[in-house]
Enzyme design. Structure first.
Site, PDB file in Angstrom:
ATOM      1  N   CYS A 112       0.821  -1.220   0.000  1.00  0.00           N
ATOM      2  CA  CYS A 112       0.000   0.000   0.000  1.00  0.00           C
ATOM      3  C   CYS A 112       0.848   1.261   0.000  1.00  0.00           C
ATOM      4  O   CYS A 112       0.319   2.363  -0.154  1.00  0.00           O
ATOM      5  CB  CYS A 112      -0.917  -0.005   1.206  1.00  0.00           C
ATOM      6  SG  CYS A 112      -1.859  -1.515   1.329  1.00  0.00           S
ATOM      7  N   HIS A 248      -2.655   6.509   2.983  1.00  0.00           N
ATOM      8  CA  HIS A 248      -3.251   5.311   2.393  1.00  0.00           C
ATOM      9  C   HIS A 248      -4.555   5.016   3.136  1.00  0.00           C
ATOM     10  O   HIS A 248      -4.604   5.056   4.362  1.00  0.00           O
ATOM     11  CB  HIS A 248      -2.274   4.133   2.516  1.00  0.00           C
ATOM     12  CG  HIS A 248      -2.934   2.819   2.345  1.00  0.00           C
ATOM     13  ND1 HIS A 248      -3.755   2.548   1.265  1.00  0.00           N
ATOM     14  CD2 HIS A 248      -2.935   1.692   3.117  1.00  0.00           C
ATOM     15  CE1 HIS A 248      -4.223   1.317   1.389  1.00  0.00           C
ATOM     16  NE2 HIS A 248      -3.742   0.777   2.500  1.00  0.00           N
ATOM     17  N   ASN A 278     -10.211  -0.683   0.653  1.00  0.00           N
ATOM     18  CA  ASN A 278      -8.745  -0.550   0.635  1.00  0.00           C
ATOM     19  C   ASN A 278      -8.251  -1.016  -0.732  1.00  0.00           C
ATOM     20  O   ASN A 278      -8.243  -2.213  -1.030  1.00  0.00           O
ATOM     21  CB  ASN A 278      -8.156  -1.414   1.760  1.00  0.00           C
ATOM     22  CG  ASN A 278      -6.636  -1.398   1.788  1.00  0.00           C
ATOM     23  OD1 ASN A 278      -5.998  -0.960   0.832  1.00  0.00           O
ATOM     24  ND2 ASN A 278      -6.055  -1.882   2.872  1.00  0.00           N
TER      25      ASN A 278
END
Ligand code: ACO
Length: 327
Positions: A112, A248, A278
């Site tokens: 990420c 993130h 996500n």
């Protein structure tokens, strides 16, 4: 050599998955998912749609939204944990699709944090004089690697892609960055197709995401707080002079805890978790693009990007926004 981020585009697949999808197959519910993660929707790619397809559509969107020319791009970086295949790189499929005649190509693996790593690498390539125009894409098809029997992780992830161009410029708009890794915590978040070991601990090689949610959550909050403070000092820019924070998007509660600890207004924190889940390497460009499209983010705004994830690794950078999208 100075550098600027001159264009951005995103793409998410057509199929919207709301929380009721998981209610039908797991012991979970919309209220738990919203309260514990903030997620309302995410998008899943079709069976025959892969990360390179999402990348190519994000680049088409970048071209449309910025009247950008990618034919003279001289390096392509794709940040992904879900490449179509180990080789060739996804980046080389993007190069082929747009018939970009002279471009170095590589994929990077920083989970990420990958999009921010990509910006840092692009800035370095330009600063060294090696390259002039770099295309960076953060893209994932995480729906292909979630374990639909694990309610603690499968509800979190979504698919998407975000592309930007970093190019040489007269003035510099990409400032200082910080990267750091705690490989000793690596076993808390992994995706492997081999029954290997991380830090001596055997892992499951089923090509599905495995996560110790609580451990990652705790690490993410303390790391983000520490790195954002360090970055603001390094850039000699107090946080009240930062217009937008784009961490993130892993969990809305992580973002709330970070903003509260830093005393940073949550309204100035842009996220993509609510509507996209996500999306790992794509989450920061998706949040930034939507901030630009809605007119919130304006030219000259100062932004901190803070990526974190599997590794466990983090990468943060401060930039000045120079993009104004057609609305
Ligand atoms: N539905 C209903 N109940 C659930 C669900 C679910 N989907 N998932 C877990 N629960 C239950 C648990 O079983 C537990 O029940 P118990 O109290 O009876 O044991 C309870 O809810 C609480 O579980 P926790 O694991 O403590 O829940 P938590 O609040 O920590 O939320 C979550 C879990 C959402 C995974 C959170 O820990 C998290 O977001 N962690 C960080 C994720 C992250 O940042 N990942 C990094 C980036 S990803 C990347 O790099 C690819």
């Amino acid at each position: 050599m100075s550098a600027t981020i001159s264009a951005i585009g995103i793409y998410v697949p057509d199929t919207k998955i709301d929380n009721s999808y998981f209610e039908k197959i797991l012991d979970t519910n919309d209220t738990w998912i919203r309260q514990r993660t903030g997620i309302i929707n995410r998008y899943f790619a079709k069976e025959d749609e892969f990360t390179s397809d999402l990348c190519i559509k994000a680049v088409k969107n970048l071209i449309e939204n910025n009247d950008a020319d990618v034919s003279n791009v001289d390096f392509i970086i794709v940040a992904t944990s879900t490449p179509d295949y180990t080789m060739p790189s996804v980046a080389s499929q993007v190069q082929a699709s747009f018939n970009i005649s002279k471009a170095g190509c590589m994929d990077i693996s920083a989970a990420c944090a990958g999009f921010v790593y990509g910006i840092i690498l692009a800035k370095g390539l330009i600063a060294s004089g090696a390259n002039k125009k770099v295309l960076i894409i953060g893209a994932e098809t995480l729906s292909k690697v979630i374990n639909l029997e694990d309610r603690t992780s499968c509800i979190l992830f979504g698919d998407g892609a975000g592309a930007v161009i970093v190019e040489a410029s007269a003035e510099n708009h990409i400032f200082q960055s910080i990267t750091e890794t705690e490989g000793i915590l690596g076993q808390n978040l992994y995706l492997s197709n081999l029954p290997a070991a991380i830090n001596g601990q055997k892992i499951t090689g089923d090509n599905k995401i495995h996560q110790n949610g609580r451990a990652v959550f705790k690490w993410a909050v303390s790391t983000l707080v520490e790195k954002i403070r360090e970055l603001s000092e390094l850039n000699e820019r107090k946080l009240d002079k930062v217009d937008w924070l784009i961490p993130h998007s892993a969990n809305l509660r992580i973002l709330e805890a970070v903003c509260e600890t830093l005393d940073f207004p949550i309204e100035k924190c842009l996220e993509s978790i609510r509507n996209y889940g996500n999306t790992s390497a794509a989450s920061i460009p998706i949040a930034w693009f939507n901030g630009l499209k809605s007119g919130k983010v304006k030219p000259d705004d100062i932004i901190i990007f803070a990526g974190f994830g599997g590794g466990l690794t983090s990468a943060s950078i401060c930039i000045q926004n120079k993009i104004a999208l057609k609305r």
